[in-house]
Design an enzyme around this catalytic site. Structure first.
Site, PDB file in Angstrom:
ATOM      1  N   GLU A 188      -1.104 -10.382   3.104  1.00 50.18           N
ATOM      2  CA  GLU A 188      -0.320  -9.816   4.670  1.00 50.18           C
ATOM      3  C   GLU A 188      -0.915 -10.017   6.036  1.00 50.18           C
ATOM      4  O   GLU A 188      -0.321 -10.112   6.869  1.00 50.18           O
ATOM      5  CB  GLU A 188      -1.185  -8.918   4.366  1.00 50.18           C
ATOM      6  CG  GLU A 188      -0.482  -7.479   3.359  1.00 50.18           C
ATOM      7  CD  GLU A 188      -1.679  -6.442   2.786  1.00 50.18           C
ATOM      8  OE1 GLU A 188      -1.017  -5.180   2.719  1.00 50.18           O
ATOM      9  OE2 GLU A 188      -2.743  -6.934   3.442  1.00 50.18           O
ATOM     10  N   GLY A 220      -7.496  -3.085   0.995  1.00 49.09           N
ATOM     11  CA  GLY A 220      -7.956  -2.160   0.334  1.00 49.09           C
ATOM     12  C   GLY A 220      -7.256  -2.199  -0.468  1.00 49.09           C
ATOM     13  O   GLY A 220      -7.523  -1.803  -2.411  1.00 49.09           O
ATOM     14  N   GLY A 258       0.822  -0.686  -0.076  1.00 54.72           N
ATOM     15  CA  GLY A 258      -0.242   0.210   0.396  1.00 54.72           C
ATOM     16  C   GLY A 258       0.949   1.407   0.327  1.00 54.72           C
ATOM     17  O   GLY A 258       2.195   1.471   0.198  1.00 54.72           O
ATOM     18  N   SER A 259       0.316   2.768  -0.141  1.00 52.91           N
ATOM     19  CA  SER A 259       0.971   3.982  -0.085  1.00 52.91           C
ATOM     20  C   SER A 259       1.794   3.542   0.979  1.00 52.91           C
ATOM     21  O   SER A 259       2.726   4.649   0.933  1.00 52.91           O
ATOM     22  CB  SER A 259      -0.298   4.794  -0.407  1.00 52.91           C
ATOM     23  OG  SER A 259      -0.982   4.755  -0.081  1.00 52.91           O
ATOM     24  N   LYS A 288      -7.668   6.855   9.616  1.00 51.39           N
ATOM     25  CA  LYS A 288      -7.569   5.325   9.197  1.00 51.39           C
ATOM     26  C   LYS A 288      -8.464   4.895  10.544  1.00 51.39           C
ATOM     27  O   LYS A 288      -8.643   3.939  11.105  1.00 51.39           O
ATOM     28  CB  LYS A 288      -6.306   4.916   9.204  1.00 51.39           C
ATOM     29  CG  LYS A 288      -5.740   5.083   7.983  1.00 51.39           C
ATOM     30  CD  LYS A 288      -6.733   4.747   7.133  1.00 51.39           C
ATOM     31  CE  LYS A 288      -6.461   4.872   5.033  1.00 51.39           C
ATOM     32  NZ  LYS A 288      -4.569   4.263   5.073  1.00 51.39           N
TER      33      LYS A 288
HETATM   34  O1  LIG Z   1      -3.417  -3.628   3.260  1.00 47.60           O
HETATM   35  C1  LIG Z   1      -3.668  -3.097   2.674  1.00 47.60           C
HETATM   36  C2  LIG Z   1      -3.222  -3.754   1.246  1.00 47.60           C
HETATM   37  O2  LIG Z   1      -3.756  -4.902   0.926  1.00 47.60           O
HETATM   38  C3  LIG Z   1      -3.225  -1.693   2.497  1.00 47.60           C
HETATM   39  O3  LIG Z   1      -2.330  -1.748   4.043  1.00 47.60           O
HETATM   40  C4  LIG Z   1      -4.106  -0.856   2.786  1.00 47.60           C
HETATM   41  O4  LIG Z   1      -4.928  -1.261   1.595  1.00 47.60           O
HETATM   42  C5  LIG Z   1      -3.412   0.336   3.201  1.00 47.60           C
HETATM   43  O5  LIG Z   1      -3.360   1.090   1.945  1.00 47.60           O
HETATM   44  P1  LIG Z   1      -2.682   2.727   2.093  1.00 47.60           P
HETATM   45  O6  LIG Z   1      -1.343   2.920   2.918  1.00 47.60           O
HETATM   46  O7  LIG Z   1      -2.606   2.651   0.849  1.00 47.60           O
HETATM   47  O8  LIG Z   1      -3.848   3.780   2.784  1.00 47.60           O
END
Ligand SMILES: O=C(CO)[C@H](O)[C@H](O)COP(=O)(O)O
Length: 232
Positions: free
Chosen positions: A105, A98, A29-30, A123
């Protein structure tokens, strides 16, 4: 401070948990990507770590930035996983997936002695469920699995749209070759009951509720970075 800057601050603070010699699970993720960029600077400066990536996307970034990688088969026990989340409640129960990497993970987090979650303050939630819950499913019998999910949720008083995830008009396929159904149940009062009910459905490979895995959350907000421990 914009969202990206907050993610960088959380990632920077999480570096404080990393020691030379550690075996690290590296999230997706970002926010996790900002962590990889900062970790790569430490590695270039001499820190010795070995990383197990939670997705092909993270693996590619690590290779690009020369972060040493292993696999969970070669390195099945990890000291620490650093990963982002889509939602974090006060018990540090999470919604993840997401970015579509929830299965790897969760396997990596479960193989780690500790999991540090990094995120910006948006979050944090009182109860999980505002973010649609990603449910990874086997493509075989997709409709039957969808019906089973709806029935299991209804028994817990939950309902809402179940949407097959698409990207660029095509069905999204995970690194493991599965599909994702995003379930908009709204507030989930009993996360353990929903987790158990979903695990009982044969076509469900895994879901994005991470319960009892995170040991600490590092949350960046406009007033600084704070460390959150689970209230159990
Ligand atoms: O679970 C994930 C990926 O599967 C990410 O950790 C999660 O979607 C958060 O992403 P971001 O740091 O881009 O908000």
């Amino acid at each position: 401070m914009d969202a990206k800057a907050l993610k960088i601050e959380a990632a920077r603070a999480a570096l404080g948990y990393v020691e030379s010699g550690m075996r690290l699970g590296i999230g997706t993720g970002s926010t996790a990507e900002e962590f990889v960029r900062l970790l790569a600077e430490k590695v270039a400066a001499g820190m010795k770590v070995i990383g197990v990536p939670t997705s092909e996307r993270t693996a590619a970034l690590c290779r690009e930035l020369s972060v040493p990688l292993s696999t969970l088969d070669e390195t099945p026990e990890l000291d620490l996983t650093i990963d982002g989340a889509d939602e974090i409640d006060p018990a540090l129960s999470l919604v993840k997936g997401g970015g579509g990497a929830l299965l790897r993970e969760k396997i990596v987090a479960a193989a780690s002695a500790r999991m540090v979650v990094i995120a910006d303050q948006t979050k944090l939630v009182d109860a999980l469920g505002r973010f649609p819950l990603p449910i990874e499913v086997n493509p075989f019998g997709l409709k039957a699995t969808e019906i089973a999910i709806a029935k299991a949720a209804a028994k817990l008083g939950l309902s809402g749209p179940l949407v097959l995830r698409k990207t660029g008009g095509e069905t999204f396929v995970t690194d493991g070759g599965h599909f994702i159904i995003d379930a908009s149940f709204g507030r989930i009062p009993d996360t353990r009951a929903l987790s158990d009910a979903l695990h009982a459905i044969p076509g469900v490979v895994e879901h994005g509720l991470f319960l009892g895995l995170a040991t600490v959350a590092v949350i960046a907000g406009t007033d600084g970075v704070k460390t959150v421990h689970p209230t159990r």
